[in-house]
Design a protein around this motif. Structure first.
Motif, PDB file in Angstrom:
ATOM      1  N   ARG A  26      35.502  21.221   8.309  1.00 36.05           N
ATOM      2  CA  ARG A  26      36.614  21.579   7.076  1.00 36.05           C
ATOM      3  C   ARG A  26      36.152  20.621   5.901  1.00 36.05           C
ATOM      4  O   ARG A  26      36.075  21.214   4.877  1.00 36.05           O
ATOM      5  CB  ARG A  26      37.925  21.723   7.463  1.00 36.05           C
ATOM      6  CG  ARG A  26      38.869  22.045   6.331  1.00 36.05           C
ATOM      7  CD  ARG A  26      40.344  22.334   6.946  1.00 36.05           C
ATOM      8  NE  ARG A  26      40.365  23.358   7.833  1.00 36.05           N
ATOM      9  CZ  ARG A  26      40.340  23.685   8.988  1.00 36.05           C
ATOM     10  NH1 ARG A  26      40.401  22.292   9.806  1.00 36.05           N
ATOM     11  NH2 ARG A  26      40.381  24.812   9.899  1.00 36.05           N
ATOM     12  N   ILE A  27      35.967  19.351   6.090  1.00 33.01           N
ATOM     13  CA  ILE A  27      35.712  18.443   5.390  1.00 33.01           C
ATOM     14  C   ILE A  27      34.494  18.763   4.520  1.00 33.01           C
ATOM     15  O   ILE A  27      34.163  18.692   3.572  1.00 33.01           O
ATOM     16  CB  ILE A  27      35.541  16.980   5.921  1.00 33.01           C
ATOM     17  CG1 ILE A  27      37.165  16.755   6.437  1.00 33.01           C
ATOM     18  CG2 ILE A  27      35.218  15.830   4.809  1.00 33.01           C
ATOM     19  CD1 ILE A  27      37.141  15.192   7.048  1.00 33.01           C
ATOM     20  N   GLU A  28      33.427  18.993   5.449  1.00 30.59           N
ATOM     21  CA  GLU A  28      32.053  19.386   4.803  1.00 30.59           C
ATOM     22  C   GLU A  28      32.315  20.626   3.867  1.00 30.59           C
ATOM     23  O   GLU A  28      31.525  20.797   2.792  1.00 30.59           O
ATOM     24  CB  GLU A  28      31.080  19.517   5.852  1.00 30.59           C
ATOM     25  CG  GLU A  28      29.593  19.702   5.347  1.00 30.59           C
ATOM     26  CD  GLU A  28      29.108  18.841   4.215  1.00 30.59           C
ATOM     27  OE1 GLU A  28      28.076  18.834   3.797  1.00 30.59           O
ATOM     28  OE2 GLU A  28      29.652  17.530   4.519  1.00 30.59           O
ATOM     29  N   TYR A  29      32.732  21.477   4.446  1.00 31.17           N
ATOM     30  CA  TYR A  29      33.215  22.987   3.601  1.00 31.17           C
ATOM     31  C   TYR A  29      33.716  22.560   2.460  1.00 31.17           C
ATOM     32  O   TYR A  29      33.381  23.189   1.415  1.00 31.17           O
ATOM     33  CB  TYR A  29      33.999  23.845   4.759  1.00 31.17           C
ATOM     34  CG  TYR A  29      34.164  25.131   3.839  1.00 31.17           C
ATOM     35  CD1 TYR A  29      33.660  26.380   4.150  1.00 31.17           C
ATOM     36  CD2 TYR A  29      35.359  25.250   2.827  1.00 31.17           C
ATOM     37  CE1 TYR A  29      34.050  27.355   3.217  1.00 31.17           C
ATOM     38  CE2 TYR A  29      35.574  26.416   2.132  1.00 31.17           C
ATOM     39  CZ  TYR A  29      34.938  27.275   2.539  1.00 31.17           C
ATOM     40  OH  TYR A  29      35.324  28.593   2.218  1.00 31.17           O
ATOM     41  N   LEU A  30      34.769  21.650   2.369  1.00 31.65           N
ATOM     42  CA  LEU A  30      35.523  21.707   1.184  1.00 31.65           C
ATOM     43  C   LEU A  30      34.661  20.653   0.141  1.00 31.65           C
ATOM     44  O   LEU A  30      34.705  20.831  -1.047  1.00 31.65           O
ATOM     45  CB  LEU A  30      36.790  20.922   1.446  1.00 31.65           C
ATOM     46  CG  LEU A  30      37.668  21.899   2.045  1.00 31.65           C
ATOM     47  CD1 LEU A  30      39.171  21.023   2.474  1.00 31.65           C
ATOM     48  CD2 LEU A  30      38.317  23.010   1.296  1.00 31.65           C
ATOM     49  N   ARG A  31      33.988  19.642   0.694  1.00 35.35           N
ATOM     50  CA  ARG A  31      33.196  18.811   0.166  1.00 35.35           C
ATOM     51  C   ARG A  31      32.016  19.797  -0.966  1.00 35.35           C
ATOM     52  O   ARG A  31      32.025  19.276  -1.944  1.00 35.35           O
ATOM     53  CB  ARG A  31      32.581  17.719   0.993  1.00 35.35           C
ATOM     54  CG  ARG A  31      31.439  16.812   0.017  1.00 35.35           C
ATOM     55  CD  ARG A  31      30.636  15.829   1.033  1.00 35.35           C
ATOM     56  NE  ARG A  31      31.473  15.038   1.538  1.00 35.35           N
ATOM     57  CZ  ARG A  31      31.629  14.829   2.931  1.00 35.35           C
ATOM     58  NH1 ARG A  31      30.769  15.530   3.807  1.00 35.35           N
ATOM     59  NH2 ARG A  31      32.569  13.909   3.495  1.00 35.35           N
ATOM     60  N   GLN A  32      31.414  20.511  -0.167  1.00 32.01           N
ATOM     61  CA  GLN A  32      30.624  21.239  -0.758  1.00 32.01           C
ATOM     62  C   GLN A  32      30.995  22.253  -1.750  1.00 32.01           C
ATOM     63  O   GLN A  32      30.570  22.677  -2.767  1.00 32.01           O
ATOM     64  CB  GLN A  32      29.504  21.876   0.139  1.00 32.01           C
ATOM     65  CG  GLN A  32      28.994  21.255   1.276  1.00 32.01           C
ATOM     66  CD  GLN A  32      28.174  20.302   0.195  1.00 32.01           C
ATOM     67  OE1 GLN A  32      27.294  20.497  -0.583  1.00 32.01           O
ATOM     68  NE2 GLN A  32      27.882  18.787   1.009  1.00 32.01           N
TER      69      GLN A  32
END
Length: 500
Positions: free
Chosen positions: A414-420
């Motif tokens: 989820r962190i990676e999804y939001l970061r991008q």
């Protein structure tokens, strides 16, 4: 010195809907609404739940739901029990540093039958208390007036939005909210995802379909006339709601909203390119063109003519639409799609509709194609078209998160999804887009609207409840909670550090 992409005062926030979180479906004077009638279909695999047979509300399913007055297997009836946890939930949002909370009001909690002469005082008090709790922590409020669910009486007695009488009932409801809460709300949104009627007619316009559609047949083909007449009634209600709000406070900010799908042509075949363009017009831009520009676009008038659709208008309707347009544009963005003339193209799932697979993109557990670049494209397209402020009202990743024995929840995906996606937002702002804010969908775990289940989790906060409402309903912070807190503290500058 590097220029900060996100402007000062950017509104970082979270979003929910009343039907998906509140529960307490017959408490405080509330009566049953249309979401309370959607069964969980627990025996059906999640990947199949978005198909027509399970997405549609048929007459037999609707009647069965009305007869079941207990919890049964209807997850929206318990939600995440926000009705009894709202103080704790808002405190968690404030701890994370959110600047704005996008929430919705349950029509059936204010006017239990929808056509009542007087509002339910218990319902008004609940939302007043909720707003005061937001203000205690300095949270701004973005309030959705209608997020799919309408009182079931309006379906049983009037047939939903296909009946023009709902315009008057809705405007009375909206005006009541303005009279009681105008000073409590920073942005108002009359209708969530106004284009939902064409891909989920029950959610969008309260249309109960004939049982003959229980198979794989798409009822949209035969019900176009009914659907677009109901859409017209909502567009008129939207304009009259803006009129009512501006009469009370001329400075009030009113948004409109659509679900955006960002269709790409599958190939450079001109037929695919044209199809992608037309899908964008018919599924999305028609709705925003009317609400932002105030008139039915020529391409849609031609569409109506080609399909034998005749929109019944009352005298003055065109003038109403032209006079009362939205101040800003909001949209939900979860995935992009592919437009192709190839009927055998592989399919996947998406936000309340199926989509063609894009071989260049990864997909979530539920088949939604992850495409942050598509968000940048969308922001540019919509801002170029309307030249009014933009707000991302929904975006996020549904995943089957796991609560560990020590109370932790590790969600690096989820962190990676939001970061991008935040990087894509920053790039769009640098492109020149006037982006006001972002509210991540399901900031606290809720019942998924598309698949009617709890295990498809979106939040920064885990709620201990399963698909059937079993659990303590205790709240637990996920790893993404701390990560998002640092993002907000840095106003989007610190995306790379922290939880990995």
């Amino acid at each position: 010195m590097k220029r900060q992409a996100f402007p000062e005062g950017f509104l970082w926030g979270g979003a929910t809907s009343a039907s998906q979180i509140e529960g307490a479906y017959l408490e405080g004077g509330k009566k049953m609404d249309t979401s309370d009638c959607r069964p969980g279909n627990f025996e059906i695999p999640s990947v199949d739940k978005i198909k027509w047979p399970y997405r549609l509300m048929t007459k037999s399913k609707f009647e069965m739901a009305l007869q079941e007055t207990g919890m049964g297997e209807y997850p929206f009836r318990w939600g995440n029990d926000h009705y009894h946890h709202y103080k704790e939930d808002i405190k968690l949002m404030a701890e994370m540093g959110l600047k704005i909370y996008r929430m919705s009001i349950s029509w059936a909690r204010i006017f239990p039958d929808g056509d009542d002469e007087q509002p339910n005082e218990e319902g008004l008090k609940f939302y007043k208390d909720l707003f005061q709790e937001c203000h205690k922590y300095g949270l701004k409020v973005y309030c959705t007036i209608l997020h799919y669910s309408i009182p079931v009486n309006l379906v049983v007695k009037y047939g939903g939005w296909k009946n023009r009488k709902l315009v008057d009932f809705y405007v009375r409801y909206a005006t009541t909210l303005f009279e009681h809460f105008m000073d409590d709300v920073d942005i108002w949104l009359p209708f969530n995802e106004s284009n939902a009627s064409v891909f989920h007619p029950y959610n969008g316009i309260g249309l109960v379909s004939e049982d003959r559609y229980a198979g794989e047949r798409d009822p949209f083909v035969e019900d176009r006339q009914t659907i677009y007449q109901a859409v017209h009634h909502q567009l008129i209600a939207n304009a009259l709601t803006i009129k009512a709000a501006k009469r009370i406070n001329p400075e009030v900010k009113i948004s409109c909203m659509i679900a955006w799908f960002c269709p790409y042509p599958a190939t450079c075949n001109p037929e695919d390119v044209l199809l992608a363009y037309k899908e964008q017009q018919y599924e999305c831009l028609f709705f925003t063109d009317v609400m932002m520009r105030g008139t039915y676009p020529p391409y849609m008038l031609e569409y109506f003519k080609r399909h034998g659709i005749r929109i019944e208008m009352q005298q003055g309707d065109e003038e109403i639409l032209a006079a009362y347009t939205s101040d800003l544009l909001s949209f939900s963005y979860y995935f992009s799609s592919v437009a192709t003339t190839d009927p055998n193209w592989q399919k996947t799932d998406g936000n309340l509709k199926r989509a063609n697979v894009n071989p260049y993109l990864k997909r979530s557990e539920w088949g939604w194609q992850i495409d942050p670049v598509g968000l940048r494209i969308t922001l540019n397209q919509l801002y170029d078209r309307y030249q009014k402020p933009i707000f991302i009202a929904e975006n996020g990743l549904g995943a089957n998160d796991r609560l560990e024995g020590d109370g932790s929840v590790h969600d690096p995906y989820r962190i990676e999804y939001l970061r991008q996606h935040f990087k894509a937002m920053a790039a769009a702002i640098e492109d020149g887009v006037e982006l006001l804010g972002y509210t991540m969908w399901g900031v606290i775990d809720l019942v998924s609207c598309g698949t009617v289940e709890m295990k498809k989790r979106y939040g920064f906060v885990y709620v201990d409840a399963d698909d059937r409402g079993n659990g303590t309903f205790r709240r637990y912070k996920k790893d993404s909670f701390a990560w998002m807190k640092q993002v907000i503290e840095s106003n989007g500058e610190n995306l790379e550090n922290g939880m990995e």
